[in-house]
Design an enzyme around this catalytic site. Structure first.
Site, short mmCIF file in Angstrom:
data_model
loop_
_atom_site.label_atom_id
_atom_site.label_comp_id
_atom_site.label_asym_id
_atom_site.label_seq_id
_atom_site.Cartn_x
_atom_site.Cartn_y
_atom_site.Cartn_z
N TYR A 13 0.82 -1.22 0.00
CA TYR A 13 0.00 0.00 0.00
C TYR A 13 0.86 1.27 0.00
CZ TYR A 13 -3.78 -3.20 1.03
OH TYR A 13 -4.67 -4.23 0.95
N GLU A 170 -11.44 -11.24 11.81
CA GLU A 170 -11.87 -11.27 10.39
C GLU A 170 -11.69 -12.67 9.80
OE1 GLU A 170 -10.05 -7.97 8.20
OE2 GLU A 170 -11.87 -6.84 8.63
N GLN A 319 -4.72 1.90 5.79
CA GLN A 319 -5.24 3.27 5.73
C GLN A 319 -4.11 4.28 5.93
OE1 GLN A 319 -8.90 5.71 7.89
NE2 GLN A 319 -8.35 3.78 8.70
#
Ligand code: FAD
Ligand code: NAD
Length: 406
Positions: A13, A170, A319
């Site tokens: 990312y 998750e 993020q």
């Protein structure tokens, strides 16, 4: 005049955000841009729990690096980074070496095993595409073997997930959907399967909103997860794990599959390179450079930043890595173009956190509001698609995006 050479390590990312921004902002005559990554593809680390459980094919979670970089501006080297000689401004690769004027270190994190015996040998980690594929195939193999054996070993069907952080939860959310499918495929009674989640802290998702945590636990328990809270994994063995609750005696949980999802650390290359770090993470300056190294930027899971409001490190997330990539690129452009004034300082802009609980459910806090159920699940898919959009534009979203939105 010689053009400055920017070398970006890692096509995750942080690295890809930096490169895709640099290739737009700099002309061929302004800088040489080089990207190094061990594979010729990028993988969505944030989707690996799905590939690990087998609810999403591993090819869905990766895409060719070539599809998002402009080869006329960026040289791509497929190699493994082994070391950095900061004095000589050189990166040592398994295929040779490469020099740099500016370096962006974005090789991500590694699993943290805290020296617990047997974990490296007997537990899986959700760490990359191949590791995810191995977990999926291992679970499949255990079910296939159980179906074949005459003297049934029920413990073969037991799955232990170590850690009830976001990764563990998750992954459990996917498992409880996948395992009933596997049971149908192999004619196995679901009641024979045990899915344990072992968490050392006194609660699931430590620090997260208690009401949302309760929602997640109730849903996962209903679907068959057995939580062992306040219980630490002490050892992994060929038969399963050994755990202890406080001062109580050690107990054994027999399991055919153990997945360790109990923490991440920074990258070992940082330690080898001798750059000041704490467990492979560099406490970066506000402009994202490493202390004492004005020409080295460190992003993503290998960086450490303190949230002054609570005096604790920001959790390492995609993020933040992506936001850092944007600031890093702007700072590099300024350095290359010789702009005036100080470099830009970075401050995370946390829009929220959404934790999926399988394909159709989730919990989250988005812009300060709590969300659950299909609404939260929809938001999670939007977040996943946004990462694709930011790096590869609408065409990548069309190719790889999640459109089963409800
Ligand atoms: P990465 O994205 O991990 O990329 C590192 C790249 O470097 C990879 O391409 C790797 O192959 C390459 N590389 C590594 N070592 C070498 C080497 N020696 N030589 C060459 N190349 C190398 N965060 C969120 O914000 N939201 C989420 O929903 C979320 N979900 C997650 C779900 C899971 C299952 C996991 C495991 C993590 C999740 N995270 C999430 C955390 C997030 O994935 C990480 O914080 C993020 O990937 C860090 O980005 P990065 O750029 O530092 O590294
Ligand atoms: P984590 O460090 O957040 O959680 C690890 C958990 O394992 C903790 O709850 C810890 O108490 C527990 N643990 C540690 N040692 C243990 C032991 N010996 N036995 C049992 N339990 C033990 O790690 P993670 O969940 O992998 O998350 C890593 C980072 O990725 C975090 O920053 C997280 O926010 C991010 N992430 C975000 C999302 C999301 O936003 N949806 C999803 C996954 C990961």
């Amino acid at each position: 005049m010689r053009k400055p050479k920017i070398v970006v390590l890692g096509a995750g990312y942080g690295g890809l955000m930096t490169v895709t921004r640099l290739q737009k902002a700099l002309g061929q005559d302004e800088a040489d841009i080089v990207l190094v990554n061990k594979n010729d593809y990028h993988y969505e680390t944030t989707w690996l729990h799905e590939a690990s459980a087998g609810t999403l094919h591993h090819d869905r979670v990766r895409y060719d690096i070539d599809s998002v970089i402009n080869r006329s501006k960026v040289e791509f080297i497929r190699a493994e980074v082994q070391d950095i000689k900061t004095d000589e401004k050189k990166v040592i690769l398994n295929t040779g070496e490469i020099d740099y004027d500016y370096l962006v270190f974005a090789l991500g994190g590694e699993s943290e095993t805290f020296g617990i015996q047997g974990l490296k040998e007997y537990a899986f980690t959700i760490s990359n595409v191949n590791a995810a594929r191995q977990i999926r195939e291992h679970i499949d193999y255990q079910f296939a073997t159980y179906a074949m054996e005459t003297e049934k070993k029920d413990e073969r069907l037991a799955i232990v997930v170590g850690g009830a952080g976001f990764t563990g939860i998750e992954f459990l959310g996917e498992l409880v959907n996948r395992v009933p499918e596997l049971c149908r495929e192999y004619d196995i009674d679901y009641s024979k399967v045990r899915i344990y989640c072992v968490e050392a802290a006194p609660m699931v998702l430590p620090g997260f909103d208690p009401e949302l945590v309760q929602y997640a636990v109730a849903l996962l328990e209903k679907k068959g997860v057995e939580f062992k809270i306040g219980t630490a994994i002490k050892e992994a063995t060929p038969e399963g794990i050994k755990v202890a609750k406080g001062e109580e005696e050690m107990q054994e949980i027999k399991a055919g599959t153990v997945v360790w999802a109990a923490g991440v650390r920074g990258n070992a290359v940082i330690e080898k390179a001798g750059i000041d770090n704490m467990r492979g993470r560099v406490k970066v300056n506000l402009n994202l450079t490493a202390p004492g190294h004005d020409n080295i930027f460190v992003l993503g899971d290998s960086s450490l930043m303190i949230n002054e409001e609570i005096n604790r490190p920001y959790p390492p997330t995609a993020q933040i890595a992506m936001q850092q990539g944007e600031v890093c690129a702007r700072n590099l452009v300024k350095l290359v173009k010789g702009g005036e004034g100080e470099l830009e300082t970075f401050k995370p802009d946390i829009k929220g956190t959404v934790c999926s609980l399988g394909d159709d459910d989730a919990i989250g806090v988005v812009f300060g509001k709590k969300v659950t159920g299909t609404k939260a699940s929809f938001m999670k898919k939007m977040v996943d698609n946004r990462a694709l959009l930011m790096i590869g534009g609408p065409s990548l979203v069309l190719k790889k995006g999640k459109f089963n939105l409800l």
